[in-house]
Motif scaffolding. Structure first.
Motif, PDB file in Angstrom:
ATOM      1  N   MET A  31      36.057  39.018  41.794  1.00  0.00           N
ATOM      2  CA  MET A  31      37.444  38.666  41.533  1.00  0.00           C
ATOM      3  C   MET A  31      37.676  38.416  40.039  1.00  0.00           C
ATOM      4  O   MET A  31      38.659  38.875  39.467  1.00  0.00           O
ATOM      5  CB  MET A  31      37.789  37.433  42.346  1.00  0.00           C
ATOM      6  CG  MET A  31      39.229  37.048  42.256  1.00  0.00           C
ATOM      7  SD  MET A  31      39.594  35.835  43.505  1.00  0.00           S
ATOM      8  CE  MET A  31      40.009  36.883  44.882  1.00  0.00           C
ATOM      9  N   VAL A  32      36.754  37.710  39.416  1.00  0.00           N
ATOM     10  CA  VAL A  32      36.882  37.458  37.977  1.00  0.00           C
ATOM     11  C   VAL A  32      36.906  38.793  37.216  1.00  0.00           C
ATOM     12  O   VAL A  32      37.679  38.973  36.274  1.00  0.00           O
ATOM     13  CB  VAL A  32      35.736  36.548  37.473  1.00  0.00           C
ATOM     14  CG1 VAL A  32      35.713  36.478  35.958  1.00  0.00           C
ATOM     15  CG2 VAL A  32      35.886  35.151  38.052  1.00  0.00           C
ATOM     16  N   GLU A  49      38.047  41.600  38.401  1.00  0.00           N
ATOM     17  CA  GLU A  49      39.327  42.254  38.657  1.00  0.00           C
ATOM     18  C   GLU A  49      40.447  41.722  37.778  1.00  0.00           C
ATOM     19  O   GLU A  49      41.371  42.448  37.432  1.00  0.00           O
ATOM     20  CB  GLU A  49      39.726  42.103  40.124  1.00  0.00           C
ATOM     21  CG  GLU A  49      39.228  43.253  40.966  1.00  0.00           C
ATOM     22  CD  GLU A  49      39.424  43.012  42.443  1.00  0.00           C
ATOM     23  OE1 GLU A  49      40.357  42.271  42.788  1.00  0.00           O
ATOM     24  OE2 GLU A  49      38.650  43.557  43.231  1.00  0.00           O
ATOM     25  N   LEU A  51      33.434  35.855  44.245  1.00  0.00           N
ATOM     26  CA  LEU A  51      34.035  35.181  43.085  1.00  0.00           C
ATOM     27  C   LEU A  51      33.839  36.018  41.819  1.00  0.00           C
ATOM     28  O   LEU A  51      34.769  36.206  41.037  1.00  0.00           O
ATOM     29  CB  LEU A  51      33.410  33.796  42.877  1.00  0.00           C
ATOM     30  CG  LEU A  51      33.784  32.686  43.858  1.00  0.00           C
ATOM     31  CD1 LEU A  51      32.994  31.416  43.545  1.00  0.00           C
ATOM     32  CD2 LEU A  51      35.279  32.387  43.801  1.00  0.00           C
ATOM     33  N   TYR A  52      32.609  36.535  41.639  1.00  0.00           N
ATOM     34  CA  TYR A  52      32.335  37.345  40.445  1.00  0.00           C
ATOM     35  C   TYR A  52      33.210  38.600  40.436  1.00  0.00           C
ATOM     36  O   TYR A  52      33.748  38.990  39.410  1.00  0.00           O
ATOM     37  CB  TYR A  52      30.868  37.763  40.395  1.00  0.00           C
ATOM     38  CG  TYR A  52      29.903  36.638  40.112  1.00  0.00           C
ATOM     39  CD1 TYR A  52      29.987  35.907  38.929  1.00  0.00           C
ATOM     40  CD2 TYR A  52      28.897  36.316  41.013  1.00  0.00           C
ATOM     41  CE1 TYR A  52      29.092  34.874  38.669  1.00  0.00           C
ATOM     42  CE2 TYR A  52      27.998  35.288  40.754  1.00  0.00           C
ATOM     43  CZ  TYR A  52      28.105  34.574  39.589  1.00  0.00           C
ATOM     44  OH  TYR A  52      27.222  33.563  39.331  1.00  0.00           O
TER      45      TYR A  52
END
Lengths: 190, 213
Positions: free
Chosen positions: A107-108, A110, A104-105
């Motif tokens: 992706m954020v 990116e 999740l981290y």
């Protein structure tokens, strides 16, 4: 606790050292980074609840991750210190829970890379980091204390309240005030 | 997309610190996928955490560990960085959710469906998507624990305002809620529920045993 080792780096900067690793697998650069950051990461992990042995192991793993992922670091996204913080945080999460939060981290992060117009790109990451640090030193002690507890211990607000003997609402409002104050002092950067 | 409701600063700090449970982290990440402003806040907070790490105390590393690390370098290849994933802006809001498996849509009440998301709930947080038909009025309810919601589509309103796509609703035990879905479009939201929800209206109390939200 040993306060003498692990001096903050100035020249070459940790960002330059990571770049040297990425470009030429520079072991000297790694050694300097290791000596500067591994003891800090170990301290962070112990405060975060890791045992001394496991903190030693994870600090080593964190720095080896810096080596392995040196190409993933981009100095225009933030400083070496903030990147190493996220590596240590994710290793700690993986060790205790093995869940998908690291994804999740990532992706954020990116989303920022593919964002065409980030307003705060008008200012360099180094300047930004300098402002954050200066805002940090200007925080009142009671606010800084709660901020440190949140980031270093990874403590829940209720736990901070209990440990510091404060009402929960006070912990939350100090944290909120600290963040607003910091962000206010960054506003003129955008 | 204009986002009006954001997570509180305390919540963003807790996300950056790595102390939010996975379910709550997923709902916050979904808001971040919609919200440049909060992503910028996250960057500031991460930088602050880096500053604290850099200026914080140290604990000495054992000589054996240091030597072991240096010895491992020859066997530790430096990875090439893959190109960033090409992602259409329209796909972004659902990207964090796409990491997880979802179950089937289940009927929970007139016009209301729920799909559980496969996030381990050993921390007591259940994650699901809720889909409600336009004009649906959900039963009056009170939260025992926390209910964090990120709206994906459509909009609902309750005592604290209008919540449209990307908005984040951080509800806890202090609030009584009687939300209703706006006319026109179904509302889909992602919810992380910690604790449970008590229905307060007569209809809610009547259906509570069947609904178990």
């Amino acid at each position: 606790m040993d306060q003498s080792s692990g001096n903050a780096l100035t020249d070459p900067s940790p960002e330059q050292l990571i770049d040297l690793i990425a470009r030429s697998q520079d072991k000297t650069a790694f050694t300097i980074l290791f000596d500067a950051y591994a003891p800090r990461v170990k301290y962070f992990l112990i405060r975060n609840g890791a045992s001394s042995a496991s903190a030693d192991e994870l600090a080593q793993e964190a720095l080896l991750t810096v080596w392995r992922k040196a190409h993933y670091f981009s100095a225009d996204r933030g400083t070496a210190s903030s990147w190493i913080f996220t590596i240590a945080r994710n290793l700690r999460i993986d060790e205790t829970r093995r869940d998908k939060r690291a994804q999740l981290y990532a992706m954020v992060g990116e989303f920022d890379d593919i964002d065409p117009d980030r307003p705060d790109e008008l200012v360099s990451a180094t300047e930004h980091a300098k402002r954050v640090r200066s805002a940090m030193t200007q925080l009142p002690d009671d606010q800084l204390e709660v901020v440190k507890w949140s980031f270093v211990e990874g403590a829940a607000h209720s736990e901070i309240a209990e440990r510091l003997g404060l009402p929960l609402g006070t912990v939350k409002s100090r944290l909120r005030l600290a963040m607003r104050r910091m962000r206010k002092s960054l506003e003129d950067l955008a | 997309m204009t986002i009006v409701h954001h997570p509180s600063e305390e919540t963003l700090v807790t996300f950056v610190a790595g102390s939010l449970c996975e379910g709550n982290s997923l709902v916050v990440a979904t808001h971040l996928a919609h919200c440049n402003e909060c992503r910028s806040a996250i960057r500031d907070m991460t930088e602050l955490a880096g500053g604290i790490l850099e200026q914080g105390d140290v604990t000495e590393i054992t000589e054996a560990t240091r030597n072991a690390a240096l010895d491992k370098l020859d066997d530790t290849p430096i990875e090439a960085r893959p190109d960033p994933i090409a992602m259409a802006p329209a796909d972004r809001p659902l990207a964090p959710l796409s990491i997880y498996e979802g179950g089937k849509w289940q009927w929970v009440g007139p016009g209301v469906y729920r799909q559980f998301i496969d996030v381990p709930n050993d921390t007591g947080t259940r994650v699901f998507m809720l889909k409600a038909a336009p004009g649906t009025r959900l039963p009056d309810h009170r939260h025992v624990g926390t209910e964090w919601t990120c709206i994906l589509k459509g909009a609902f309103r309750h005592d604290h305002g209008r919540f449209g796509a990307g908005d984040f609703d951080e509800a806890d035990g202090r609030h009584d809620h009687n939300p209703f879905v706006e006319e026109g479009e179904a509302c889909i939201c992602l919810v992380a529920l910690n604790g449970h929800v008590e229905m307060t209206g007569w209809l809610g109390r009547l259906i509570q045993p069947f609904v178990r939200l």
